[in-house]
Motif scaffolding. Structure first.
Motif, PDB file in Angstrom:
ATOM      1  N   LEU A   9       0.831  -1.204   0.000  1.00  0.00           N
ATOM      2  CA  LEU A   9       0.000   0.000   0.000  1.00  0.00           C
ATOM      3  C   LEU A   9       0.874   1.265   0.000  1.00  0.00           C
ATOM      4  N   GLY A  10       1.979   1.232   0.733  1.00  0.00           N
ATOM      5  CA  GLY A  10       2.902   2.368   0.757  1.00  0.00           C
ATOM      6  C   GLY A  10       3.515   2.623  -0.600  1.00  0.00           C
ATOM      7  N   ILE A  11       3.946   1.568  -1.273  1.00  0.00           N
ATOM      8  CA  ILE A  11       4.519   1.695  -2.616  1.00  0.00           C
ATOM      9  C   ILE A  11       3.471   2.229  -3.590  1.00  0.00           C
ATOM     10  N   LYS A  12       2.253   1.754  -3.471  1.00  0.00           N
ATOM     11  CA  LYS A  12       1.165   2.216  -4.336  1.00  0.00           C
ATOM     12  C   LYS A  12       0.949   3.723  -4.154  1.00  0.00           C
ATOM     13  N   GLU A  13       0.959   4.202  -2.915  1.00  0.00           N
ATOM     14  CA  GLU A  13       0.775   5.634  -2.654  1.00  0.00           C
ATOM     15  C   GLU A  13       1.928   6.459  -3.198  1.00  0.00           C
ATOM     16  N   LEU A  14       3.151   5.959  -3.097  1.00  0.00           N
ATOM     17  CA  LEU A  14       4.301   6.683  -3.635  1.00  0.00           C
ATOM     18  C   LEU A  14       4.226   6.795  -5.152  1.00  0.00           C
ATOM     19  N   TRP A  15       3.762   5.723  -5.841  1.00  0.00           N
ATOM     20  CA  TRP A  15       3.584   5.783  -7.295  1.00  0.00           C
ATOM     21  C   TRP A  15       2.489   6.789  -7.656  1.00  0.00           C
ATOM     22  N   GLY A  16       1.438   6.829  -6.873  1.00  0.00           N
ATOM     23  CA  GLY A  16       0.369   7.807  -7.110  1.00  0.00           C
ATOM     24  C   GLY A  16       0.867   9.236  -6.900  1.00  0.00           C
ATOM     25  N   ALA A  18       3.979  10.210  -7.320  1.00  0.00           N
ATOM     26  CA  ALA A  18       4.891  10.512  -8.416  1.00  0.00           C
ATOM     27  C   ALA A  18       4.127  10.943  -9.668  1.00  0.00           C
ATOM     28  N   ARG A  19       2.895  10.450  -9.847  1.00  0.00           N
ATOM     29  CA  ARG A  19       2.089  10.820 -11.010  1.00  0.00           C
ATOM     30  C   ARG A  19       1.325  12.125 -10.818  1.00  0.00           C
ATOM     31  N   ILE A  27       3.579  19.295  -1.134  1.00  0.00           N
ATOM     32  CA  ILE A  27       4.240  18.637  -0.004  1.00  0.00           C
ATOM     33  C   ILE A  27       5.639  19.198   0.207  1.00  0.00           C
ATOM     34  N   VAL A  28       6.385  19.352  -0.878  1.00  0.00           N
ATOM     35  CA  VAL A  28       7.742  19.906  -0.761  1.00  0.00           C
ATOM     36  C   VAL A  28       7.682  21.327  -0.208  1.00  0.00           C
ATOM     37  N   TRP A  29       6.750  22.129  -0.723  1.00  0.00           N
ATOM     38  CA  TRP A  29       6.617  23.511  -0.244  1.00  0.00           C
ATOM     39  C   TRP A  29       6.234  23.545   1.238  1.00  0.00           C
ATOM     40  N   ALA A  30       5.289  22.729   1.646  1.00  0.00           N
ATOM     41  CA  ALA A  30       4.807  22.758   3.034  1.00  0.00           C
ATOM     42  C   ALA A  30       5.875  22.323   4.023  1.00  0.00           C
ATOM     43  N   PHE A  31       6.721  21.384   3.635  1.00  0.00           N
ATOM     44  CA  PHE A  31       7.705  20.860   4.580  1.00  0.00           C
ATOM     45  C   PHE A  31       9.095  21.472   4.442  1.00  0.00           C
ATOM     46  N   THR A  32       9.270  22.408   3.509  1.00  0.00           N
ATOM     47  CA  THR A  32      10.571  23.076   3.398  1.00  0.00           C
ATOM     48  C   THR A  32      10.399  24.588   3.442  1.00  0.00           C
ATOM     49  N   ALA A  33       9.862  25.153   2.383  1.00  0.00           N
ATOM     50  CA  ALA A  33       9.769  26.607   2.283  1.00  0.00           C
ATOM     51  C   ALA A  33       8.894  27.204   3.381  1.00  0.00           C
ATOM     52  N   GLN A  34       7.779  26.599   3.675  1.00  0.00           N
ATOM     53  CA  GLN A  34       6.870  27.139   4.684  1.00  0.00           C
ATOM     54  C   GLN A  34       7.497  27.073   6.080  1.00  0.00           C
TER      55      GLN A  34
END
Length: 153
Positions: A9-16, A18-19, A27-34
């Motif tokens: 299930l974790g791998i499935k979510e990561l593929w989703g 990535a698409r 996610i990148v903005w919320a956990f870095t820039a913000q």
């Protein structure tokens, strides 16, 4: 639930993820820039606020009040005249200007409650809001303590 199921299930979510580049960017903005922005903005606490004092009383009480403003909340206060106050505040030299009226100590010792005027430059909103409370507390504490000492009580 088995570990292998959770792994799939974790791998499935990561593929989703990535698409979906918009979600990945969010996610990148919320956990870095913000987080960086929140950590580096101006603090809400008062720090090195410029203050001037118009001491028209020149009494021990007004001297004690003036001596109560010290770093890190305030820069050392500048003693100025009433005619200089507006010009200094308009020029942005002071965020606060405290006016101690003549006869202040006499009136306090007589038991009345004389008014002290605090002028605040609201263009520095964060300091103005926090600082007005600081100034009020300092004047109240100093005034109460010195009045007890001066009256012998």
């Amino acid at each position: 639930m088995r570990i292998s199921t959770t792994w799939r299930l974790g791998i499935k979510e990561l593929w989703g993820l990535a698409r979906n580049p918009a979600l990945l960017l969010l996610i990148v903005w919320a956990f870095t820039a913000q987080i960086y922005a929140a950590a580096t903005v101006m603090p809400e606490v008062l720090s090195k606020a410029p203050i001037s004092i118009v001491d028209e009383d020149r009494s021990p009480l007004s001297s004690r009040i003036a001596a109560a403003f010290y770093p890190p909340q305030f820069n050392p206060p500048q003693l100025i005249s009433l005619s200089q106050m507006d010009g200094r505040m308009d020029a942005g030299l002071d965020t606060f200007a405290l006016v101690i009226p003549p006869g202040f100590q006499r009136d306090v010792l007589a038991g009345s409650t004389p008014a002290i005027q605090l002028n605040v430059d609201a263009t520095r909103m964060a300091q103005a809001f926090a600082g007005a409370g600081y100034v009020q507390a300092i004047v109240f504490r100093r005034g109460r303590g010195i009045c007890t000492a001066l009256s012998g009580g």
